[in-house]
Design a protein around this motif. Structure first.
Motif, mmCIF file in Angstrom:
data_model
loop_
_atom_site.group_PDB
_atom_site.id
_atom_site.type_symbol
_atom_site.label_atom_id
_atom_site.label_comp_id
_atom_site.label_asym_id
_atom_site.label_seq_id
_atom_site.Cartn_x
_atom_site.Cartn_y
_atom_site.Cartn_z
ATOM 1 N N SER A 244 47.013 26.815 39.321
ATOM 2 C CA SER A 244 47.238 27.477 37.622
ATOM 3 C C SER A 244 47.488 28.663 38.724
ATOM 4 O O SER A 244 47.428 29.967 37.866
ATOM 5 C CB SER A 244 45.938 26.960 36.852
ATOM 6 O OG SER A 244 46.059 25.893 36.346
ATOM 7 N N TYR A 245 46.794 29.066 39.937
ATOM 8 C CA TYR A 245 46.843 30.072 40.452
ATOM 9 C C TYR A 245 47.948 31.137 40.985
ATOM 10 O O TYR A 245 48.153 31.852 40.977
ATOM 11 C CB TYR A 245 46.143 30.207 42.241
ATOM 12 C CG TYR A 245 44.702 28.912 41.735
ATOM 13 C CD1 TYR A 245 43.556 29.890 40.906
ATOM 14 C CD2 TYR A 245 43.787 28.588 42.638
ATOM 15 C CE1 TYR A 245 42.328 28.822 40.550
ATOM 16 C CE2 TYR A 245 42.783 27.552 42.339
ATOM 17 C CZ TYR A 245 41.937 28.460 41.551
ATOM 18 O OH TYR A 245 40.727 27.505 41.273
ATOM 19 N N LEU A 246 48.861 29.886 41.044
ATOM 20 C CA LEU A 246 50.486 30.312 41.621
ATOM 21 C C LEU A 246 50.722 31.296 39.853
ATOM 22 O O LEU A 246 51.641 32.290 40.275
ATOM 23 C CB LEU A 246 51.476 30.100 41.373
ATOM 24 C CG LEU A 246 50.953 28.643 42.736
ATOM 25 C CD1 LEU A 246 52.096 27.203 43.265
ATOM 26 C CD2 LEU A 246 50.798 30.123 43.915
ATOM 27 N N CYS A 247 50.221 31.225 38.534
ATOM 28 C CA CYS A 247 50.478 31.668 37.421
ATOM 29 C C CYS A 247 49.550 33.194 37.073
ATOM 30 O O CYS A 247 50.164 33.329 36.327
ATOM 31 C CB CYS A 247 50.632 30.845 36.085
ATOM 32 S SG CYS A 247 51.965 29.656 36.621
ATOM 33 N N PHE A 248 48.680 33.185 38.251
ATOM 34 C CA PHE A 248 47.515 34.163 37.871
ATOM 35 C C PHE A 248 48.710 36.084 37.534
ATOM 36 O O PHE A 248 48.980 35.762 38.411
ATOM 37 C CB PHE A 248 46.814 35.000 38.572
ATOM 38 C CG PHE A 248 44.997 33.753 38.410
ATOM 39 C CD1 PHE A 248 45.458 32.307 37.922
ATOM 40 C CD2 PHE A 248 44.277 33.225 39.187
ATOM 41 C CE1 PHE A 248 44.816 31.593 37.634
ATOM 42 C CE2 PHE A 248 43.002 33.257 38.596
ATOM 43 C CZ PHE A 248 42.799 32.227 38.038
ATOM 44 N N SER A 249 47.889 36.244 36.712
ATOM 45 C CA SER A 249 48.640 37.609 36.478
ATOM 46 C C SER A 249 47.986 38.852 37.586
ATOM 47 O O SER A 249 46.139 38.361 37.692
ATOM 48 C CB SER A 249 48.862 38.377 35.250
ATOM 49 O OG SER A 249 47.480 38.561 34.182
ATOM 50 N N VAL A 250 48.250 39.916 37.204
ATOM 51 C CA VAL A 250 46.638 40.661 37.743
ATOM 52 C C VAL A 250 45.380 40.457 36.703
ATOM 53 O O VAL A 250 44.280 41.313 37.568
ATOM 54 C CB VAL A 250 47.705 42.079 37.692
ATOM 55 C CG1 VAL A 250 47.497 43.048 36.019
ATOM 56 C CG2 VAL A 250 46.400 42.889 37.703
ATOM 57 N N VAL A 251 45.435 40.176 35.267
ATOM 58 C CA VAL A 251 44.020 40.229 34.967
ATOM 59 C C VAL A 251 43.493 38.559 35.707
ATOM 60 O O VAL A 251 42.229 39.425 35.927
ATOM 61 C CB VAL A 251 44.328 39.898 33.956
ATOM 62 C CG1 VAL A 251 43.674 39.701 32.889
ATOM 63 C CG2 VAL A 251 45.213 40.981 32.809
#
Length: 454
Positions: A285-292
């Motif tokens: 999931s961390y790989l899909c994190f946006s700047v938010v």
């Protein structure tokens, strides 16, 4: 066939001048830290302009980018793509949306992303020019829309993930807006009453959101993390931890208002819920994190660090009691371990990798935060901390990780330029690099610079 007719020709493009970006970010960072000393501005060697050759994005290339974007679609709730949408159908019906999606999905390939971004900006400027030509300016800015329709949106009962997330975003913004314009009251009892009233009001709105939102939406990763961040925001804003710029807030009269003790423990509980959920998410999931999501993570670390020393000062804790009650070190260790599992950079710890990825840099930054935090916690003794300007102050000062001299090879910040240089023992930092080579630039530098400095 129609399926084979799609292609996107990207013209040659000059690569951005990375050294200029570093100059600008460094100047921004010093400005937020109030560094007004008469020092020479930082300058880095500018290399010659490099050109990316013209390339064609084929149907197969575009389809691969679209599929990559679909895997991250839950983190872009404002973008709705029908399940049966294809590259040809989107190029006919929603060409600008398709270009935006392909641009966003190409972020993993820097040169392709740069060309796609140039094409996106060029197309967008044409759209704006046409709008102005027909006297229809493109003035639908998010802030204006939320100011006009924000309350109606909060009252919308449709069980939609976009609306649910927008409600959380708007609630977070309203909390920040209230405290940005808040003026302290002369009567401390009235100030405490007002603080409790604000907490109850926003907590009630968050509870209403929980009651009205279906479980399958609340359990979406970006929604669940945002919900926990709102809970944290309610108390951390009331305690002043998220005021920006933080140092200006500490110098203001607002910071002299005594903190409500129950808000300290409730803020600690809110940060615990945030980190427990963050650490329970699948590592992928961390790989899909946006700047938010990265911004929420950084601000939560900031809040817990600032909360630690204020609670220790108010409650008379020693270092052991502080560690037992505030598990920030454990959270940082777990985050570093999980990031290490998915980082593509496998360094041996002795030499800096030639091209480290963002997660590797984040691990280094969190390691710096941990080192500074542990040093300050070790120095805590009963009555050794005082509450000064709304902050827990002790004999050992903290530092910003971006100004950590041991990370100078990544960010090229000279030790003597650090506003917090007095917090370092230069004689023991033998691994500080003073080389003249240009630093490695990362998007995380911009993110961390803004979040930590503010």
């Amino acid at each position: 066939s129609v399926e084979s007719e799609f292609s996107l020709n990207l013209p040659p493009a000059a690569l951005p001048d990375i050294s200029k970006d570093v100059d600008d970010l460094h100047a921004h960072h010093k400005e937020f830290f109030g560094d007004e000393s008469p020092q020479a501005d930082a300058h880095y060697s500018h290399n010659g302009v490099k050109i990316v050759a013209q390339r064609e994005v084929t149907l197969q290339d575009a389809d691969a980018l679209l599929q990559a974007f679909r895997k991250k679609i839950s983190f872009f709730p404002f973008v709705q793509i029908p399940d049966n949408a294809t590259i040809p159908s989107m190029s006919r019906n929603t060409p600008f949306l398709l270009l935006a999606i392909l641009t966003s999905a190409s972020i993993g390939e820097p040169q392709l992303y740069h060309q796609m971004d140039n094409e996106f900006r060029h197309t967008n400027s044409i759209r704006n020019s046409l709008s102005m030509g027909f006297q229809k300016p493109n003035a639908l800015q998010y802030r204006k829309l939320m100011d006009l329709h924000g309350q109606a949106l909060m009252e919308d009962e449709r069980p939609n993930d976009v609306y649910s997330l927008l409600k959380l975003v708007r609630l977070t913004e309203r909390i920040g807006e209230l405290h940005a314009s808040k003026q302290p009251m002369a009567d401390p009892q009235m100030e405490s009453f007002n603080a409790e009233l604000n907490v109850q009001m926003f907590s009630g709105e968050l509870q209403e959101w929980r009651s009205s939102t279906p479980d399958h939406i609340k359990n979406l990763p970006f929604v669940a993390l945002a919900e926990r961040f709102v809970g944290l925001t309610i108390y951390s804003h009331e305690l002043g931890f998220l005021r920006k710029p933080y140092r200006d807030y500490l110098r203001s009269t607002n910071s002299t208002v005594p903190a409500v003790q129950s808000h300290l423990t409730q803020c600690l509980e809110a940060t615990r819920k945030f980190f427990e959920y963050l650490l329970s998410m699948p590592e992928s999931s961390y790989l899909c994190f946006s700047v938010v999501e990265w911004g929420e993570t950084i601000q939560s670390i900031l809040v817990l660090s600032r909360l630690t020393f204020l609670m220790a000062a108010k409650l008379g804790w020693d270092s052991d009691t502080t560690r037992a009650n505030v598990p920030l070190v454990m959270y940082l260790d777990y985050l570093c371990f999980r990031f290490q599992q998915i980082s593509t950079t496998k360094g041996n710890g002795l030499e800096k990798p030639s091209n480290p990825d963002m997660l590797y840099i984040f691990i280094k930054i969190l390691g710096s935060v941990k080192k500074s935090y542990e040093r300050r916690v070790n120095a805590i003794r009963p009555e050794s901390l005082t509450v000064d300007l709304g902050n827990g102050v002790g004999p050992v000062r903290g530092h910003c990780p971006i100004l950590d001299p041991t990370l100078s090879s990544y960010f090229a910040v000279a030790p003597e330029e650090s506003t917090y240089s007095s917090s370092w023992d230069w004689s023991t930092n033998s691994d500080i690099s003073h080389g003249s080579s240009a630093p490695v630039y990362h998007d995380l530098w911009a993110t961390m610079s803004c979040s930590w400095a503010d």
